[in-house]
Design an enzyme around this catalytic site. Structure first.
Site, PDB file in Angstrom:
ATOM      1  N   LYS A  78      -6.693  -8.718  -5.396  1.00  0.00           N
ATOM      2  CA  LYS A  78      -5.611  -8.174  -4.550  1.00  0.00           C
ATOM      3  C   LYS A  78      -5.168  -6.820  -5.105  1.00  0.00           C
ATOM      4  O   LYS A  78      -5.203  -6.604  -6.333  1.00  0.00           O
ATOM      5  CB  LYS A  78      -4.451  -9.178  -4.547  1.00  0.00           C
ATOM      6  CG  LYS A  78      -3.316  -8.872  -3.583  1.00  0.00           C
ATOM      7  CD  LYS A  78      -2.269 -10.000  -3.599  1.00  0.00           C
ATOM      8  CE  LYS A  78      -1.095  -9.723  -2.687  1.00  0.00           C
ATOM      9  NZ  LYS A  78      -0.093 -10.810  -2.666  1.00  0.00           N
ATOM     10  N   SER A 110       1.436 -12.512   1.819  1.00  0.00           N
ATOM     11  CA  SER A 110       0.974 -11.160   1.723  1.00  0.00           C
ATOM     12  C   SER A 110      -0.477 -11.007   1.249  1.00  0.00           C
ATOM     13  O   SER A 110      -1.050  -9.920   1.368  1.00  0.00           O
ATOM     14  CB  SER A 110       1.876 -10.383   0.760  1.00  0.00           C
ATOM     15  OG  SER A 110       1.780 -10.923  -0.547  1.00  0.00           O
ATOM     16  N   SER A 156       2.734 -16.372  -0.690  1.00  0.00           N
ATOM     17  CA  SER A 156       1.702 -15.380  -0.347  1.00  0.00           C
ATOM     18  C   SER A 156       0.270 -15.732  -0.691  1.00  0.00           C
ATOM     19  O   SER A 156      -0.643 -15.020  -0.290  1.00  0.00           O
ATOM     20  CB  SER A 156       2.033 -14.047  -1.002  1.00  0.00           C
ATOM     21  OG  SER A 156       2.975 -13.376  -0.217  1.00  0.00           O
TER      22      SER A 156
HETATM   23  N1  GLN Z   1       6.513 -13.863   2.724  1.00  0.00           N
HETATM   24  C1  GLN Z   1       7.381 -13.855   1.587  1.00  0.00           C
HETATM   25  C2  GLN Z   1       8.076 -12.523   1.497  1.00  0.00           C
HETATM   26  O1  GLN Z   1       7.935 -11.776   2.378  1.00  0.00           O
HETATM   27  C3  GLN Z   1       6.607 -14.155   0.355  1.00  0.00           C
HETATM   28  C4  GLN Z   1       5.792 -13.024  -0.086  1.00  0.00           C
HETATM   29  C5  GLN Z   1       5.039 -13.323  -1.339  1.00  0.00           C
HETATM   30  O2  GLN Z   1       4.862 -14.464  -1.724  1.00  0.00           O
HETATM   31  N2  GLN Z   1       4.645 -12.257  -2.009  1.00  0.00           N
HETATM   32  O3  GLN Z   1       8.752 -12.247   0.564  1.00  0.00           O
END
Ligand code: GLN
Length: 479
Positions: A70, A146, A170
């Protein structure tokens, strides 16, 4: 099957028996990326597609097998930009600890980095500076986020396996949307050194893979104590493949009633109910429990996560990293860099977090959120004093359409309702494929366990997988 379609453990067997080389695997991945990634957009900066071939031929455990990373995990000499304009051109002078661990184990690092929501802010990979990733099962849908690039790459056979990061879901939510396996390890199990911080008390790196066995292998390799991360825990790392026993007879599984409420897609509910029945049929003892403070998880998370993010993002000012706006005046340069460099969601979170931490509101919001966080953790402690694990859906819906939720941040935030409690409590959880909706979109089953009990998660996930075929199905990508 082509090499890029196989799992890591299948490929390792082939390298060992001399029938293929790791170079051939790299080549088949690049071919696949060239063929489909204009459509999927799982990888960013594809102009860098030049092969160096330096990875092949390792004699250590992973034998040169490529891993996809990532874009928020530091890779020495390879751009690491968190899919944000503000980190444009940033090449870390060092590797994250997980990358060191991978290299030491003989892995090859795939040169292309996986797409993601800017700074991991999002649930759909629509907040990337490089544009949305598309879900391989339906290119009109989001891959989740994400870590949407990592999950889509694995699902579309553009990666053998990948690393993502999970602050509020995410890894698990995109794994669920893309029909692959994703694990968020216990907080402290995997070093965060070299992971560009979003919310430091919640972030954790973990694997996204084609099956549970690969997840068990990759977790062992990246896990372990690291003196460079003061929150990493000094506890030995078990060989997780020993937990892959295909036996859950008598195992006590809790089903939290708060996770099967209104707002959940009835098709997802039906698929998850069937998966729970399957586990029962395999000998597990299933009982309903309550996680009483679940309804507070989303508000608590969005206070704590934005507060920590606003502080972590203060370092991006145009001086040390990446993008710098032109100005003769230092203060102006800071302001312009941040105004031009951050996307909308990043700005929204900086504002929310700064507000929650400001004098007069700190007690009312941040401190109270921390207290409720403790209550959420205590709910889990109580359940795990009686049960081996908890099983629930990963997300209330399957993948949604690109653009469907971008205008309503609150609706987007609710996609995380089943995943964020786990980060607040610091416990491990994994999403595995457990079926499809009528529109042929994957549904994920989430397995959670007590801190440092990844073994139970692997055992349950693997047993389920051995007795179902969901993980073997592959998307057909319309070109
Ligand atoms: N969707 C969640 C957020 O927007 C989690 C994102 C993540 O785990 N990095 O914060």
């Amino acid at each position: 099957m082509e090499l890029n379609q196989l799992t890591a453990h299948q490929l390792l067997d082939k390298i060992k028996d001399g029938s293929i080389t790791s170079q051939a695997i790299f080549d088949s991945l690049y071919q696949r990326v060239n063929k489909i990634d204009d459509k999927v957009n799982a990888y960013v900066r594809r102009g860098n597609l030049e092969r160096t071939g330096k990875e092949s031929g390792s004699k250590s455990e992973l034998l040169g097998l490529p891993v996809t990373i990532k874009d928020n995990i530091c890779t020495e000499g390879l751009n690491t930009e968190c899919c944000s304009k503000i980190l444009q051109g940033f090449r870390p002078p060092y590797d994250a600890t997980v990358i060191n661990n991978l290299k030491r184990s003989g892995a090859g690092i795939f040169e292309l980095k996986a797409n993601m929501d800017e700074f991991a802010f999002g649930s759909s990979t629509e907040n990337s500076y490089f544009g949305s990733t598309h879900n391989p099962w339906n290119l009109d849908c989001v891959p989740g986020g994400s870590s949407g690039g990592s999950a889509a790459a694995v699902a579309a056979d553009e990666a053998i396996w990948a690393l993502g990061s999970d602050t509020g879901g995410s890894i698990r939510q995109p794994a669920s949307f893309c029909g692959v396996v994703g694990l968020k390890p216990t907080y402290g199990r995997v070093s965060r050194f070299g992971l560009i911080a979003f919310a430091s008390s919640l972030d954790q790196i973990g694997p996204i893979t084609k099956d549970v066995e690969d997840a068990a292998i990759l977790t062992r390799i990246i896990a372990g104590y690291d003196p460079n991360d003061s929150t990493s825990v000094n506890q030995s790392v078990p060989d997780y493949t020993k937990s892959l026993t295909n036996d859950i007879k008598g195992l006590k599984i809790a089903i939290p009633k708060e996770y099967f409420v209104e707002g959940m897609d009835p098709e997802v509910k039906a698929v998850v109910d069937e998966a729970v029945n399957k586990l029962k049929g395999l000998g597990a003892v299933i009982k309903q429990v309550t996680l009483a403070h679940t309804e507070y998880a989303v508000p608590v998370y969005y206070i704590i996560a934005t507060a920590e993010a606003s502080s972590n993002l203060a370092r991006f000012d145009g001086v040390q990293y990446g993008y710098r706006a032109k100005s003769d005046n230092l203060i102006e340069m800071y302001k312009k860099t941040r105004a031009e460099g951050f996307g909308e969601e990043a700005k929204r979170r900086i504002m929310l977090g700064t507000f929650a931490l400001s004098h007069g509101y700190y007690d009312a919001y941040y401190l109270r959120a921390l207290k409720v966080r403790t209550l959420i953790k205590q709910d889990f402690d109580k359940v795990f004093s009686e049960f081996d694990c908890i099983v629930a859906p990963t997300s209330p819906s399957a993948a949604f359409k690109i653009g469907e939720r971008t205008s309503d941040p609150l609706k987007m935030y609710l996609s995380d309702i089943y995943t964020i409690s786990v980060n607040l409590a610091g416990i491990p959880a994994m999403s595995i494929p457990c079926g499809f909706t009528k529109n042929k979109l994957p549904v994920g089953l989430q397995i959670m366990a007590g801190a440092f009990n990844e073994e139970t998660i692997f055992k349950v996930g693997h047993t389920y997988e051995q007795n179902t075929d969901w993980h073997k199905l592959k998307p057909v990508i319309r070109l």
